[in-house]
Write a protein that holds these residues in place. Structure first.
Motif, mmCIF file in Angstrom:
data_model
loop_
_atom_site.group_PDB
_atom_site.id
_atom_site.type_symbol
_atom_site.label_atom_id
_atom_site.label_comp_id
_atom_site.label_asym_id
_atom_site.label_seq_id
_atom_site.Cartn_x
_atom_site.Cartn_y
_atom_site.Cartn_z
ATOM 1 N N LYS A 135 70.486 29.767 51.004
ATOM 2 C CA LYS A 135 71.891 30.343 50.907
ATOM 3 C C LYS A 135 72.474 30.922 52.352
ATOM 4 O O LYS A 135 73.319 30.710 52.704
ATOM 5 C CB LYS A 135 71.875 31.272 49.855
ATOM 6 C CG LYS A 135 71.484 30.711 48.557
ATOM 7 C CD LYS A 135 71.515 31.941 47.475
ATOM 8 C CE LYS A 135 71.244 31.335 46.034
ATOM 9 N NZ LYS A 135 70.023 30.405 46.036
ATOM 10 N N ASP B 35 71.136 24.563 46.873
ATOM 11 C CA ASP B 35 70.025 25.047 47.403
ATOM 12 C C ASP B 35 69.134 23.638 48.196
ATOM 13 O O ASP B 35 68.562 23.895 49.340
ATOM 14 C CB ASP B 35 68.833 25.710 46.672
ATOM 15 C CG ASP B 35 69.407 27.102 46.452
ATOM 16 O OD1 ASP B 35 70.297 27.495 47.185
ATOM 17 O OD2 ASP B 35 68.688 27.702 45.569
ATOM 18 N N SER C 23 75.925 30.190 45.275
ATOM 19 C CA SER C 23 75.265 29.424 44.000
ATOM 20 C C SER C 23 73.721 28.721 44.519
ATOM 21 O O SER C 23 73.595 28.253 45.730
ATOM 22 C CB SER C 23 76.117 28.175 44.024
ATOM 23 O OG SER C 23 75.649 27.104 42.998
ATOM 24 N N ASP C 24 73.011 28.511 43.428
ATOM 25 C CA ASP C 24 71.735 27.754 43.559
ATOM 26 C C ASP C 24 71.858 26.266 43.727
ATOM 27 O O ASP C 24 71.187 25.622 43.999
ATOM 28 C CB ASP C 24 70.855 28.094 42.419
ATOM 29 C CG ASP C 24 70.691 29.567 42.108
ATOM 30 O OD1 ASP C 24 70.354 30.174 43.182
ATOM 31 O OD2 ASP C 24 70.165 29.945 41.045
#
Length: 558
Positions: free
Chosen positions: A156, A151, A147-148
C-alpha cells in the motif's frame, strides 16, 4: 534429445526470471518512515453523523450540496494521515479503481503489465530519499487505509508513493493532452477592487470517472501554516491551494525531457511551500532546496508581498519570473531569463498550443479590465481562439478545453477562494473564506451569497452534442490504441461530425479509425479535412501529415 534440451532451457529461463524478480524486489525495498507504533487505524473510530457526513475526533468529511467532498484535518503528520485514510477510505478506493482501470485499458496484456510494474518500481526506487520525512510519515498513515484489492500491484505504501509520482509523469507527458493548464494574476489598477486576484484552470485529465469525486481539503497541521487545497482523495500533495497567510500555489506543466528517475513529486513541493512559506522569499528558498524530476511553473501569489511571481523549475535549473507589472500570465512555457534561450523551451513555444492560450488569455484580460472574480471565471470558461475565432469544442488552443479537473480563483488579501463544481469549470463556482475556516470553531461551509452561477453552455444543445461527441471519440481512440471492438456506419459518421463540426480532432480520429481498418483513401480524406480546421499546434499538424504519408505508402504497397 532436442525436446529435453528445450524443456531444460525453459525451466532455466523460468528459474532465472524468478531469481531476477526476487533480486529486483529486494533491491527496491523501500524503508518505512519512523512512526509512533502505538498509533494505528484501530485507534480511530469513524462516526456517521448523517448520510455522506463522517467524523473522527475533531476531523470530518462531508459531501456538500454541489457534490464536492469537504475534509477538515488537524494534528501531527502520522495522526493526520491515519485519520485522512479512515475518513476517506471508500473515496480513495474508488480513485484507485479508476486509475487501475485506465492502466488495464491502455495495457490489457498481463505480461506487459508485469514489466510495467517492474519498470515503475525501478524508476521510483529512490523516491523516498527526495521527499521530506513529514510527507512520508503522513502518506504512510494514509496508506494504512488503502484497499487490499490491489496488493498484487505492490504494498500500500509503495502504491500511494507511486501514484504521487504518476501525477508528475502525466505532466511530463503533456504531449498526450493530459495536461494543458492556464493561469493568470492581476493586481492594483487591473483588479476591480485593486487587490490581488489569481485564476487558474487545472487541465489534468485521467478520465471522467477519476474527476467525479473532487475533494477540498482544509488542514491545520501541528507545524507550519493552516492551508486549503483542491484535488482528489489520496493525493496529499497540492495542485491548487492557499494558506492562512494569503500565499497561493498553483502548478503549470512545462516541456520536459523524459525523466530517468523519480525525485520529489512537484505536488509535494507545492505542499511544502503552502505549509511552510508565508511570503515569496520563503517559497523560493523551499523550491531551491528540493530536486524535482519534471519541468514546472509554480505560480506563487502573496498577500504579504502584494504580488505574484513564477518559480520556473526543471530537473537541471531554476529561475524566478517577475513581470514587474500588475499582470502575470502563465500557460505551459517558461518566461524567465534562464529559460528564454533554452532550446527545449523555444521549441515548446513554437510547436505547442501553449503560446496560443497565453495570447488568448492576454487578449481577454485586455478586453475586460478591471478584472473581478466573475470576469475571471468567464475567462476560465472561454472556449474560443484568438480574435474570438470558433475553433470547435475541446480544442487545446482554448483556455477551456472541456477537460479541466477544476478551475479556481484566489483573493489572497481577503483569504477567499472560489472552486468550480462539475462539469469541468462550467458548474457553479462556490466560495470559501479561510478566516472563517480556521477561526477555531472547526465548522464552516461555502458562502452562498458569493456563489457564481453555472455557465449557460451546459443547458445548451451544443453541450449535449459535445458529450455525445466525446463518448464516440473515446470509443474510436480505444479501438485504435488497444483494439477494443468498435464500428461506425457512414450514417453514424455524419452524425458524429455534426456533433463537433469545426474541430480538427473530429476528422483526425475518423482518419485514425479508417486507417486502422485499412481504408486508406478514406483515412487520407479525413486527415486532409482535419488540416483544414484550426489545428492546435505545429506539432499536431506534423503528426497528421505523417499519418497521410503513412497511408499513402500503404496504398503504394498494395
Amino acid at each position: 534429445m532436442i525436446k529435453k534440451i528445450l524443456k531444460f532451457l525453459l525451466k532455466l529461463t523460468a528459474i532465472l526470471l524468478v531469481v531476477f524478480v526476487i533480486y529486483f524486489i529486494w533491491e527496491i525495498k523501500m524503508p518505512t518512515p519512523t512512526i509512533d507504533k502505538n498509533l494505528s487505524i484501530e485507534n480511530y473510530e469513524r462516526i456517521e453523523v448523517a448520510p455522506n457526513h463522517y467524523t473522527v475526533n475533531d476531523c470530518w468529511l462531508k459531501k456538500n450540496k454541489y457534490g464536492i467532498w469537504e475534509m477538515y484535518l488537524e494534528g501531527e503528520p502520522y495522526e493526520r494521515g491515519l485519520i485522512y485514510g479512515v475518513l476517506a477510505k471508500e473515496l480513495m478506493e474508488k480513485q484507485e479503481i479508476y486509475f487501475v482501470n485506465q492502466i488495464d485499458e491502455i495495457v490489457p496484456n498481463q505480461f506487459f503489465q508485469f514489466f510495467l510494474k517492474m519498470f515503475v518500481a525501478w524508476f521510483n526506487r529512490d523516491i523516498n530519499e527526495y521527499i521530506p520525512e513529514e510527507n512520508l510519515t503522513e502518506i504512510y498513515g494514509v496508506s494504512q487505509s488503502f484497499s487490499d484489492k490491489y496488493d498484487y500491484i505492490g504494498p500500500k505504501y509503495y502504491r500511494i508513493l507511486n501514484y504521487h509520482a504518476a501525477h508528475d509523469i502525466g505532466h511530463a507527458l503533456k504531449d498526450l493532452n493530459m495536461v494543458g493548464c492556464t493561469s493568470f494574476s492581476v493586481n492594483n489598477e487591473l483588479s476591480a477592487d485593486s487587490s490581488l486576484l489569481i485564476a487558474r484552470n487545472f487541465d489534468f485529465y485521467m478520465g471522467d470517472e477519476f474527476a467525479k469525486d473532487k475533494l477540498i481539503l482544509f488542514v491545520k497541521p501541528s507545524n507550519g501554516y493552516a492551508f486549503s487545497s483542491y484535488s482528489w482523495a489520496g493525493l496529499t500533495g497540492v495542485v491548487s491551494g492557499m494558506n492562512e497567510k494569503g500565499l497561493t500555489v498553483t502548478l503549470n506543466a512545462s516541456k520536459s525531457d523524459l525523466p530517468f528517475t523519480a525525485k520529489d513529486p512537484i505536488s509535494l513541493l507545492a505542499r511544502e511551500i503552502l505549509q511552510y512559506a508565508q511570503n515569496i522569499e520563503e517559497a523560493i528558498a523551499i523550491a531551491e532546496k528540493r530536486e524535482t524530476f519534471v519541468s514546472e511553473s509554480l505560480m506563487i501569489g502573496s498577500s504579504i508581498d502584494n504580488k505574484t511571481i513564477l518559480i520556473e523549475k526543471s530537473p537541471q535549473k531554476m529561475d524566478v519570473y517577475d513581470s514587474e507589472n500588475n499582470q502575470v500570465t502563465c500557460a505551459n512555457h517558461y518566461q524567465s531569463d534562464t529559460f528564454l534561450n533554452d532550446s527545449i523551451n523555444i521549441k515548446n513555444i513554437k510547436n505547442s498550443d501553449s503560446k496560443h492560450r497565453y495570447d488568448r488569455t492576454n487578449e481577454l484580460l485586455n478586453k475586460n479590465y478591471p478584472i473581478d472574480y466573475t470576469n475571471a471565471i468567464s475567462i476560465l470558461r472561454n472556449q474560443k481562439g484568438v480574435k474570438d475565432e470558433f475553433i470547435g469544442y475541446g480544442n487545446p488552443k482554448a483556455i477551456n478545453q472541456l477537460i479541466a479537473h477544476h478551475g479556481i480563483i484566489f483573493k489572497p488579501h481577503q483569504r477567499q477562494f472560489w472552486i468550480s463544481t462539475p462539469p469541468y469549470q462550467l458548474g457553479n463556482f462556490i466560495c470559501y473564506d479561510l478566516n472563517k475556516v480556521f477561526n477555531g470553531t472547526k465548522q464552516f461551509s461555502d458562502i452562498d451569497s458569493l456563489k457564481v452561477a453555472s455557465d449557460s453552455f451546459i443547458q445548451s444543445n451544443d453541450y449535449k452534442k459535445y458529450e455525445v461527441y466525446k463518448n464516440i471519440k473515446q470509443r474510436i481512440q480505444k479501438f485504435v490504441m488497444i483494439g477494443k471492438p468498435f464500428s461506425i456506419s457512414e450514417k453514424e459518421e455524419l452524425k458524429f461530425i455534426n456533433t463537433n463540426q469545426k474541430s480538427y480532432i473530429t476528422y483526425m480520429v475518423l482518419g485514425d479509425y479508417h486507417a486502422e481498418n485499412k481504408n486508406y483513401p478514406k483515412a487520407i480524406d479525413y486527415y486532409i479535412k482535419s488540416l483544414e480546421q484550426s489545428v492546435a499546434s505545429i506539432e499536431e499538424e506534423n503528426i497528421i501529415k505523417e499519418k497521410i504519408v503513412s497511408c499513402q505508402l500503404e496504398l503504394k504497397e498494395k
